[in-house]
Design an enzyme around this catalytic site. Structure first.
Site, mmCIF file in Angstrom:
data_model
loop_
_atom_site.group_PDB
_atom_site.id
_atom_site.type_symbol
_atom_site.label_atom_id
_atom_site.label_comp_id
_atom_site.label_asym_id
_atom_site.label_seq_id
_atom_site.Cartn_x
_atom_site.Cartn_y
_atom_site.Cartn_z
ATOM 1 N N GLU A 76 0.895 -1.170 0.000
ATOM 2 C CA GLU A 76 0.000 0.000 0.000
ATOM 3 C C GLU A 76 0.922 1.206 0.000
ATOM 4 O O GLU A 76 1.657 1.425 0.971
ATOM 5 C CB GLU A 76 -0.854 0.035 1.284
ATOM 6 C CG GLU A 76 -1.515 -1.286 1.655
ATOM 7 C CD GLU A 76 -2.735 -1.591 0.818
ATOM 8 O OE1 GLU A 76 -3.211 -0.680 0.127
ATOM 9 O OE2 GLU A 76 -3.186 -2.750 0.834
ATOM 10 N N CYS B 231 -1.900 9.364 3.614
ATOM 11 C CA CYS B 231 -1.717 8.939 2.224
ATOM 12 C C CYS B 231 -2.911 9.372 1.389
ATOM 13 O O CYS B 231 -2.798 9.586 0.194
ATOM 14 C CB CYS B 231 -1.531 7.438 2.153
ATOM 15 S SG CYS B 231 -2.763 6.577 3.112
HETATM 16 N N1 LIG Z 1 -1.578 3.448 0.695
HETATM 17 C C1 LIG Z 1 -1.688 3.465 2.012
HETATM 18 O O1 LIG Z 1 -2.577 2.839 2.579
HETATM 19 C C2 LIG Z 1 -0.709 4.260 2.830
HETATM 20 C C3 LIG Z 1 -0.985 4.481 4.177
HETATM 21 C C4 LIG Z 1 -0.064 5.218 4.944
HETATM 22 C C5 LIG Z 1 1.088 5.713 4.370
HETATM 23 N N2 LIG Z 1 1.319 5.504 3.057
HETATM 24 C C6 LIG Z 1 2.507 6.060 2.441
HETATM 25 O O2 LIG Z 1 3.626 5.920 3.323
HETATM 26 C C7 LIG Z 1 4.554 6.974 3.144
HETATM 27 C C8 LIG Z 1 4.895 7.611 4.486
HETATM 28 O O3 LIG Z 1 5.393 6.652 5.366
HETATM 29 P P1 LIG Z 1 6.957 6.447 5.682
HETATM 30 O O4 LIG Z 1 7.653 7.748 5.576
HETATM 31 O O5 LIG Z 1 7.050 5.688 6.953
HETATM 32 O O6 LIG Z 1 7.367 5.506 4.447
HETATM 33 P P2 LIG Z 1 8.765 4.758 4.176
HETATM 34 O O7 LIG Z 1 8.581 4.035 2.888
HETATM 35 O O8 LIG Z 1 9.896 5.671 4.310
HETATM 36 O O9 LIG Z 1 8.905 3.698 5.383
HETATM 37 C C9 LIG Z 1 7.937 2.709 5.628
HETATM 38 C C10 LIG Z 1 8.592 1.528 6.346
HETATM 39 O O10 LIG Z 1 9.535 0.897 5.471
HETATM 40 C C11 LIG Z 1 10.777 0.714 6.143
HETATM 41 N N3 LIG Z 1 11.840 0.681 5.134
HETATM 42 C C12 LIG Z 1 12.584 1.713 4.643
HETATM 43 N N4 LIG Z 1 13.445 1.266 3.698
HETATM 44 C C13 LIG Z 1 13.227 -0.070 3.582
HETATM 45 C C14 LIG Z 1 13.774 -1.094 2.747
HETATM 46 N N5 LIG Z 1 14.724 -0.842 1.841
HETATM 47 N N6 LIG Z 1 13.290 -2.350 2.879
HETATM 48 C C15 LIG Z 1 12.319 -2.646 3.755
HETATM 49 N N7 LIG Z 1 11.766 -1.714 4.582
HETATM 50 C C16 LIG Z 1 12.205 -0.443 4.489
HETATM 51 C C17 LIG Z 1 10.823 1.885 7.099
HETATM 52 O O11 LIG Z 1 11.777 1.661 8.107
HETATM 53 C C18 LIG Z 1 9.389 1.918 7.597
HETATM 54 O O12 LIG Z 1 9.166 0.939 8.582
HETATM 55 C C19 LIG Z 1 3.877 7.940 2.182
HETATM 56 O O13 LIG Z 1 4.373 7.707 0.893
HETATM 57 C C20 LIG Z 1 2.402 7.530 2.260
HETATM 58 O O14 LIG Z 1 1.636 7.872 1.135
HETATM 59 C C21 LIG Z 1 0.456 4.783 2.281
#
Ligand SMILES: NC(=O)c1ccc[n+]([C@@H]2O[C@H](COP(=O)([O-])OP(=O)(O)OC[C@H]3O[C@@H](n4cnc5c(N)ncnc54)[C@H](O)[C@@H]3O)[C@@H](O)[C@H]2O)c1
Length: 522
Positions: free
Chosen positions: A286, A320
């Site tokens: 997501e 999001c």
């Molecule tokens: N579509 C949805 O339902 C939804 C809901 C909430 C947030 N979001 C999206 O999330 C983003 C904001 O959240 P964020 O800043 O925490 O996102 P992010 O992608 O920076 O991090 C999300 C998670 O991924 C981990 N992560 C980072 N690099 C990784 C890798 N290489 N491999 C595996 N895991 C890794 C992070 O530590 C964290 O736990 C925005 O883009 C938002 O639109 C989407």
């Protein structure tokens, strides 16, 4: 057969009542006395300490909310081994008993909802109504997936013919890695974890580095409610811990919510089959969005203005689903821009724990810098029509901003900014607006304000987004009512909080038996 009452959404608190507001403040006092929380790497019953990861209050960056242990590669390997053992036991528990554990976890959260909301206010600068709604959504996920898993366990109806019995049932897949973001610090990890557990998988949870304290509440709730320690482990840490988890050959399913670049990297890494690995990893992702609200010339602006403002600026635009662009019919554009600008200028930018705050700080310094960069681009390439310059000095605050007259190829109009910056474009009509929406790589949420039912039909048919909202705000999806999730580059998943979601955590198996008698072997 399940004897559970039908699912109903958890009611949010009535914050207009003084007594309820007083309870929240008591909740905050109780939490304040316990900070900083300690969040060890927790693998089965083993609690490990080591290098530290601090989560801090975005409104008061000196205030440490949680001191977590940074999971190492060795912790990741140990957690997956533990989950493999936990899976063998947890899958043998009946669907009803697993559901009962999730429902007890919902009750655990309900009892502590004030303290948990207060922790979200501190750790993620969620304003009170948002923090309360996040706890309610977590409770909803537990209740909804508990019921859904019992229904799924009954299997599917197949065509039967004489002499043959066909049976289709759904088996859990195995070890599920859950990797979550910080912006719904309880509900999102809870939803993905509850879905995996309800269907009999064991979970290793890697929460966002910004919100380990909230993730600890989830793990405590599940363990206190009868989910075995071996079936839910907690790995606080940064992206490297998530990446190690994704790469682990014994992980079967990866449930990820977060940004597009990380989601793409996870999909790529999950496609690699390690020596000895006997399965293809399934990735549920997501991801981000660039959500547009279309406003037609006959729209009711009294309805459109407050809905667009709250969709764009509540929680500082860090949902999001938040509105990033308004695509406004040129016949009413000047009027709408003037009214939007007026509504934005009076927004109160303040600390999340103040009940009058409209726009809290963003999550961290790098987010503030990112939003500032896009605001500068918007100023250089277009025109700023509203900006609240009066923001508190301490904390990661960004002035809420409305920009207009941007060239259509501006990065401000195409990239996810994830902050309190709304761009307004003039369009020739709804068709032009739909062309713009259709040209975007993201397809998460969208909105339409229009009175003509033919316009509503036209936009519904043309809109690629996962969730389209008509004549209302575009955030605040409710479990069971608005199954949530995006299309195109906004995700691969099939709608959190909806009837299809659990199927991603199971594998279907069909058994066909020849029931013609051929005599008994004696
Ligand atoms: N579509 C949805 O339902 C939804 C809901 C909430 C947030 N979001 C999206 O999330 C983003 C904001 O959240 P964020 O800043 O925490 O996102 P992010 O992608 O920076 O991090 C999300 C998670 O991924 C981990 N992560 C980072 N690099 C990784 C890798 N290489 N491999 C595996 N895991 C890794 C992070 O530590 C964290 O736990 C925005 O883009 C938002 O639109 C989407």
């Amino acid at each position: 057969m399940s004897t559970l009452p039908p699912f109903a959404n958890e009611p949010v608190l009535e914050l207009r009542r003084a007594a309820v507001r007083a309870q929240l403040l008591d909740g905050m006092d109780r939490v304040a006395g316990r900070l900083p929380l300690r969040v060890p790497v927790t693998i089965g019953t083993d609690e490990r300490t080591g290098a530290e990861l601090l989560s801090t209050d975005p409104g008061e960056p000196e205030r440490v909310v949680a001191v977590a242990t940074r999971a190492t590669d060795a912790d990741v390997a140990a957690a997956v081994d533990e989950a493999e053992r936990g899976f063998a036991a947890w899958r043998a528990v009946t669907a009803e008993d697993r559901a009962a554990a999730l429902i007890r976890a919902a009750a655990w959260l309900r009892e502590r909802r004030l303290e948990i909301a207060a922790l979200e206010v501190r750790e993620c600068a969620k304003p009170w109504p948002e923090a309360d709604a996040d706890v309610c959504e977590a409770i909803d996920f537990l209740e909804y997936y508990a019921r859904g898993a019992i229904a799924l366990d009954a299997g599917a109806e197949l065509l039967q013919v004489p002499g043959e019995r066909n049976d289709m049932h759904y088996a859990p897949r195995g070890v599920a890695a859950v990797i979550s973001p910080w912006n719904f610090p309880l509900a999102i990890p809870c939803g993905m974890t509850a879905a995996a557990l309800a269907t009999g998988n064991a979970v290793v949870l890697k929460p966002a580095e910004q919100s380990p304290g909230c993730a600890l509440m989830l793990v405590q709730a599940l363990r206190a409610s009868g989910v075995p320690a071996s079936a839910i482990s907690l790995l606080p840490g940064e992206g490297d811990a998530g990446a190690a988890l994704v790469a682990h050959p014994k992980v079967e399913t990866i449930a990820f919510t977060g940004s597009l670049p990380v989601g793409l990297e996870i999909n790529r890494a999950a496609g690699t089959v390690a020596p000895g690995q006997r399965h293809i990893k399934r990735v549920v992702s997501e991801l981000g969005g660039k959500n547009c609200v279309i406003v037609d010339s006959d729209a009711d602006l009294d309805e459109a203005v407050p809905a667009i403002v709250s969709s764009a600026f509540v929680y500082a635009g860090q949902k999001c689903s938040a509105a990033a662009r308004a695509l406004v019919h040129e016949a009413i554009a000047d009027q709408l821009i003037e009214r939007l600008a007026g509504a934005v200028r009076v927004l109160v930018v303040g600390q999340a724990d103040q009940l009058g705050t409209d726009v809290p700080p963003v999550i961290e310094r790098s987010a503030q810098e990112r939003v500032d960069r896009y605001a500068a681009l918007a100023r250089d390439h277009g025109r700023i029509v509203a900006r609240v310059e009066e923001v508190p000095e301490r904390g990661w605050f960004c002035p809420p901003t409305v920009a207009v007259d941007l060239p259509r190829d501006s990065p401000v109009l195409g990239e996810e900014i994830f902050g309190p910056l709304l761009a307004v474009d003039r369009v020739a009509g709804v068709e032009d607006a739909c062309d713009i929406v259709d040209g975007l790589p993201y397809a998460l949420t969208g909105g339409l304000f229009a009175r003509d039912p033919a316009t509503v039909r036209y936009v519904s048919e043309r809109s690629p987004v996962g969730n389209l909202y008509v004549n209302r705000g575009i955030t605040g999806a409710m479990v069971g009512r608005q199954p949530f999730g995006g299309n195109r580059l906004s995700g691969t998943g099939s709608k959190a909080g909806g009837p299809d979601y659990l199927r991603q955590f199971v594998e279907p198996r069909v058994v066909t038996e020849n029931t013609m008698r051929h005599g008994l072997v004696v």
